[in-house]
Enzyme design. Structure first.
Site, PDB file in Angstrom:
ATOM      1  N   SER A 156      49.919  41.051  25.694  1.00 23.47           N
ATOM      2  CA  SER A 156      48.535  40.577  25.733  1.00 23.47           C
ATOM      3  C   SER A 156      47.690  41.344  26.740  1.00 23.47           C
ATOM      4  O   SER A 156      46.691  40.839  27.247  1.00 23.47           O
ATOM      5  CB  SER A 156      48.479  39.074  26.049  1.00 23.47           C
ATOM      6  OG  SER A 156      49.049  38.331  24.995  1.00 23.47           O
ATOM      7  N   GLU A 317      51.942  50.905  20.965  1.00 26.65           N
ATOM      8  CA  GLU A 317      52.804  49.773  21.294  1.00 26.65           C
ATOM      9  C   GLU A 317      53.203  49.070  20.011  1.00 26.65           C
ATOM     10  O   GLU A 317      52.596  49.271  18.957  1.00 26.65           O
ATOM     11  CB  GLU A 317      52.083  48.784  22.221  1.00 26.65           C
ATOM     12  CG  GLU A 317      51.789  49.337  23.611  1.00 26.65           C
ATOM     13  CD  GLU A 317      51.171  48.300  24.524  1.00 26.65           C
ATOM     14  OE1 GLU A 317      51.060  47.125  24.128  1.00 26.65           O
ATOM     15  OE2 GLU A 317      50.777  48.663  25.647  1.00 26.65           O
ATOM     16  N   GLY A 323      50.004  37.893  17.880  1.00 24.05           N
ATOM     17  CA  GLY A 323      49.206  36.679  17.890  1.00 24.05           C
ATOM     18  C   GLY A 323      49.077  36.081  16.498  1.00 24.05           C
ATOM     19  O   GLY A 323      48.933  36.798  15.499  1.00 24.05           O
TER      20      GLY A 323
END
Length: 359
Positions: A156, A317, A323
């Site tokens: 995040s 990444e 999410g």
């Protein structure tokens, strides 16, 4: 007969609140006629709750063991990193998403880069620093500016910062080490930022969704926590890419899925490098310049020394459990592809039911 399904969320990581948001969205979109749903919350303090009531760990484990499927809606350490998956394997219960190895490997950005590079995928040049280590002058000259400083095992964008001048590096390292003592310093990759969602269907077919392009608001230097969860970032789905580039990024995302031994789902974040002649890293001190594509990466650095096509996408990444709010990239990508949120959940649960836990 309805399927007994536990949604497991919360956790002790810094992404606890993000997990609660994902779980709330999952719970709101599950077909209650098809599932007998149990909510299992891990508090920030490690206290377990079942359907809102605090319980002991043995009682919580007994509830999980009694399910047909567990849906771990956990983000970050203690949940997405293979820890909970290992526990579920020990209980012998089927669960949605990636297994122990993929979760553990993908949680560590440095390990992820090595596996992706070994599979022939392009990654950004960088250096991994352990506790107390600092970026050497040699590596500063090699990487150039700007760089991104990231906790190796956090998500995040927590603890991530951009360094435009080397005097900013100590503060950036302190911020990253608040989340993880292991830190990654990566060369910035100028270009367009594109996400690709990968979904494994119950029949084993692995599919990549339409690419999503991220545009961050002027108030954010990059796609940080605020841009992700407080609004402002703009998602273009599908990204305005030509068909060949669309196929290329989808192929690289599926290759990343297989390179990490994933199952169920994965989100892959890539950069499409800006076209034009290669530009060497700039140190701000008049140092010699190297190759922008990473061919100057030393053996002690992270990065595959890319010497191929300069237009090759860079895998930035990966996220083994992205999410899952209705506003998150992964569900929105599949909605654009024609798979509504409830149907997406059905696919993931059906896939989990066909997976036999390790004995």
């Amino acid at each position: 007969m309805s399927i007994r399904l536990a949604v497991l969320y919360g956790g002790r990581s810094s992404e606890h609140e993000v997990s609660r948001r994902s779980a709330a969205s999952i719970l709101a979109h599950l077909d209650r006629a098809a599932y007998q749903v149990t909510e299992v919350l891990i508090g920030r303090d490690g206290q377990w709750h079942v359907d809102g009531e605090p319980v002991t760990l043995p009682a919580a484990l007994a509830v999980l063991a009694d399910q047909d499927v567990v849906f771990p809606a956990l983000h970050g350490p203690y949940g997405e990193d293979g820890s909970v998956q290992s526990m579920l394997e020990w209980l012998g219960v089927r669960y949605v998403g990636n297994g122990v190895f993929a979760g553990a490997a993908a949680m560590d950005k440095a390990v992820t880069k090595k596996l992706l590079s070994a599979a022939g995928l392009r990654v950004a040049a960088g250096v991994t620093l352990g506790p107390g280590e600092f970026l050497s002058r040699v590596d500063q000259r090699r990487l150039g500016l700007p760089v991104f400083v990231k906790p190796a095992r956090a998500g995040s964008s927590i603890g991530v910062s951009r360094v435009d001048e080397w005097w900013q590096l100590p503060t950036a390292l302190l911020l990253a080490r608040d989340a993880d003592p292991k830190v990654l310093v990566e060369r910035a990759v100028p270009g367009r930022e594109v996400d690709v969602a990968v979904l494994e269907h119950p029949d084993g077919r692995v599919e990549a969704g339409p690419p999503l392009e991220i545009t961050v608001p002027p108030t954010s230097a990059f796609f940080d926590y605020s841009a992700k969860y407080d609004g402002g970032a703009v998602f273009q789905i599908p990204a305005e890419l030509d068909p060949a580039t669309t196929r290329l990024v989808q192929d690289r995302a599926i290759r990343a899925f297989h390179a990490l031994g994933c199952r169920g789902l994965l989100r892959v974040d890539l950069f499409l490098p800006e076209p034009g002649p290669a530009q060497g890293p700039t140190t701000g001190d008049g140092a010699d310049r190297g190759d922008q594509n990473g061919s100057d990466v030393g053996a002690d650095g992270d990065g595959d020394g890319w010497v191929g096509d300069p237009a090759e996408p860079v895998v930035n990444e990966v996220n083994t459990f992205p999410g899952f709010t209705s506003a998150s990239q992964f569900p929105r990508i599949w909605a654009q592809a024609g798979i509504a949120f409830p149907d997406l959940l059905d696919i993931l649960v059906a896939g989990a039911r066909g997976t036999v836990p390790a004995s």
